[in-house]
Design a protein around this motif. Structure first.
Motif, PDB file in Angstrom:
ATOM      1  N   TRP A  58       0.861  -1.184   0.000  1.00 14.26           N
ATOM      2  CA  TRP A  58       0.000   0.000   0.000  1.00 14.26           C
ATOM      3  C   TRP A  58       0.893   1.228   0.000  1.00 14.26           C
ATOM      4  CZ3 TRP A  58      -1.824  -3.209   4.513  1.00 14.26           C
ATOM      5  CH2 TRP A  58      -2.802  -4.125   4.092  1.00 14.26           C
ATOM      6  N   LEU A  59       0.576   2.163  -0.857  1.00 14.00           N
ATOM      7  CA  LEU A  59       1.320   3.413  -0.913  1.00 14.00           C
ATOM      8  C   LEU A  59       0.547   4.449  -0.101  1.00 14.00           C
ATOM      9  CD1 LEU A  59       3.886   4.446  -2.326  1.00 14.00           C
ATOM     10  CD2 LEU A  59       2.396   5.349  -4.110  1.00 14.00           C
ATOM     11  N   LEU A  60       1.058   4.766   1.078  1.00 15.41           N
ATOM     12  CA  LEU A  60       0.358   5.652   2.005  1.00 15.41           C
ATOM     13  C   LEU A  60       1.212   6.906   2.161  1.00 15.41           C
ATOM     14  CD1 LEU A  60      -0.291   2.762   4.548  1.00 15.41           C
ATOM     15  CD2 LEU A  60      -1.972   3.676   2.941  1.00 15.41           C
ATOM     16  N   VAL A  61       0.924   7.912   1.334  1.00 10.87           N
ATOM     17  CA  VAL A  61       1.708   9.149   1.258  1.00 10.87           C
ATOM     18  C   VAL A  61       3.176   8.783   0.986  1.00 10.87           C
ATOM     19  CG1 VAL A  61       2.077  11.433   2.254  1.00 10.87           C
ATOM     20  CG2 VAL A  61       0.044  10.129   2.879  1.00 10.87           C
ATOM     21  N   ASP A  62       4.047   8.920   2.006  1.00 10.32           N
ATOM     22  CA  ASP A  62       5.465   8.638   1.751  1.00 10.32           C
ATOM     23  C   ASP A  62       5.881   7.263   2.257  1.00 10.32           C
ATOM     24  OD1 ASP A  62       5.234   9.088   4.423  1.00 10.32           O
ATOM     25  OD2 ASP A  62       6.973  10.420   4.577  1.00 10.32           O
ATOM     26  N   GLU A  63       4.891   6.403   2.533  1.00  5.48           N
ATOM     27  CA  GLU A  63       5.201   5.097   3.102  1.00  5.48           C
ATOM     28  C   GLU A  63       4.725   3.966   2.183  1.00  5.48           C
ATOM     29  OE1 GLU A  63       3.667   4.592   7.074  1.00  5.48           O
ATOM     30  OE2 GLU A  63       3.656   2.395   6.836  1.00  5.48           O
ATOM     31  N   MET A  64       5.626   3.001   1.975  1.00  3.43           N
ATOM     32  CA  MET A  64       5.255   1.780   1.259  1.00  3.43           C
ATOM     33  C   MET A  64       5.072   0.706   2.333  1.00  3.43           C
ATOM     34  SD  MET A  64       7.902  -0.704  -0.601  1.00  3.43           S
ATOM     35  CE  MET A  64       7.501  -1.996  -1.757  1.00  3.43           C
ATOM     36  N   HIS A  65       3.808   0.308   2.550  1.00  2.00           N
ATOM     37  CA  HIS A  65       3.569  -0.733   3.552  1.00  2.00           C
ATOM     38  C   HIS A  65       3.380  -2.062   2.822  1.00  2.00           C
ATOM     39  CE1 HIS A  65       2.496  -2.312   7.506  1.00  2.00           C
ATOM     40  NE2 HIS A  65       1.757  -3.154   6.801  1.00  2.00           N
ATOM     41  N   ILE A  66       4.296  -2.992   3.043  1.00  3.09           N
ATOM     42  CA  ILE A  66       4.213  -4.276   2.337  1.00  3.09           C
ATOM     43  C   ILE A  66       3.073  -5.095   2.945  1.00  3.09           C
ATOM     44  CG2 ILE A  66       5.456  -6.409   1.802  1.00  3.09           C
ATOM     45  CD1 ILE A  66       8.002  -4.708   1.636  1.00  3.09           C
ATOM     46  N   SER A  67       2.114  -5.464   2.096  1.00  2.00           N
ATOM     47  CA  SER A  67       0.916  -6.156   2.585  1.00  2.00           C
ATOM     48  C   SER A  67       1.024  -7.666   2.414  1.00  2.00           C
ATOM     49  CB  SER A  67      -0.323  -5.648   1.846  1.00  2.00           C
ATOM     50  OG  SER A  67      -0.175  -5.813   0.440  1.00  2.00           O
ATOM     51  N   THR A  68       1.769  -8.106   1.423  1.00  2.00           N
ATOM     52  CA  THR A  68       1.912  -9.546   1.208  1.00  2.00           C
ATOM     53  C   THR A  68       3.107  -9.819   0.293  1.00  2.00           C
ATOM     54  OG1 THR A  68       0.734 -11.571   0.562  1.00  2.00           O
ATOM     55  CG2 THR A  68       0.313  -9.624  -0.785  1.00  2.00           C
ATOM     56  N   LEU A  69       3.694 -10.996   0.485  1.00  2.82           N
ATOM     57  CA  LEU A  69       4.817 -11.441  -0.354  1.00  2.82           C
ATOM     58  C   LEU A  69       4.892 -12.953  -0.237  1.00  2.82           C
ATOM     59  CD1 LEU A  69       7.535 -11.138  -1.946  1.00  2.82           C
ATOM     60  CD2 LEU A  69       8.656 -10.820   0.255  1.00  2.82           C
TER      61      LEU A  69
END
Ligand SMILES: CC(C)(COP(=O)(O)OP(=O)(O)OC[C@H]1O[C@@H](n2cnc3c(N)ncnc32)[C@H](O)[C@@H]1OP(=O)(O)O)[C@@H](O)C(=O)NCCC(=O)NCCS
Length: 157
Positions: A58-69
């Motif tokens: 998820w691209l949350l403003v300046d943050e890439m939050h990895i949701s699954t891999l």
């Protein structure tokens, strides 16, 4: 990832996680969540292109939050998750991310080693985060994505 990829992706998900995502979650991420990005890794196996892994964030403003891999079990240990992570970090950086965050099970030594290799650091713990066995989640963060890229990650400049 497209909707057509879902059967292959969900099969990998099912064998990779104690709590696989239901199809509606993948569908929502692909069609209903503007912040969501999903990548697949494809390989030519014999004469067929096959999906062998995927990464979501998820691209949350300046943050890439990895949701699954996840990577197909028989294709693990060949650098596929690294290719996915590098592609995701590169893409997220181009889209404005400055940092990356994720949750991982303390028992998931392979994933923790992967994230550490890419400079993620342990920054916290969420108690009893996982519903199947009440396992905690470790929070890991990689800061300075632009610096990571300058150092040669994601193909460099
Ligand atoms: C974690 C996972 C994605 C790694 O995928 P992979 O394609 O096999 O990983 P790679 O071959 O790209 O390995 C990259 C690095 O990860 C680490 N790693 C991968 N597998 C490992 C293992 N079995 N033990 C220890 N470290 C491991 C290593 O640091 C490795 O680098 P190295 O080869 O220089 O030692 C894969 O094991 C998987 O799908 N697991 C199930 C789903 C999951 O746990 N996802 C993560 C949720 S947070």
């Amino acid at each position: 990832m497209t909707l057509d990829d879902l059967p292959a992706v969900m099969e990998i998900d099912r064998v990779s996680f104690a709590l696989p995502w239901p199809e509606r979650s993948f569908r929502f991420e692909l069609t209903g969540n503007d912040a969501s990005r999903l990548l697949v890794a494809e390989m030519l196996l014999g004469d067929q292109e096959r999906i062998v892994g995927y990464l979501g964030y998820w691209l949350l403003v300046d943050e890439m939050h990895i949701s699954t891999l996840a990577v197909l079990p028989e294709m693990r240990g060949r650098g596929i998750s690294e290719r996915l992570l590098e592609a995701g970090l590169e893409q997220a950086w181009i889209q404005g991310a400055e940092m990356s965050t994720l949750e991982v099970r303390p028992s998931n030594k392979a994933a923790i080693a992967l994230y550490r290799k890419y400079g993620f650091e342990l920054v916290g713990r969420r108690r009893a985060y996982y519903q199947d066995n009440n396992e905690d989640a470790l929070l890991m963060t990689l800061t300075g994505l632009s610096g990571w890229r300058r150092l040669g990650g994601g193909g460099g400049e």
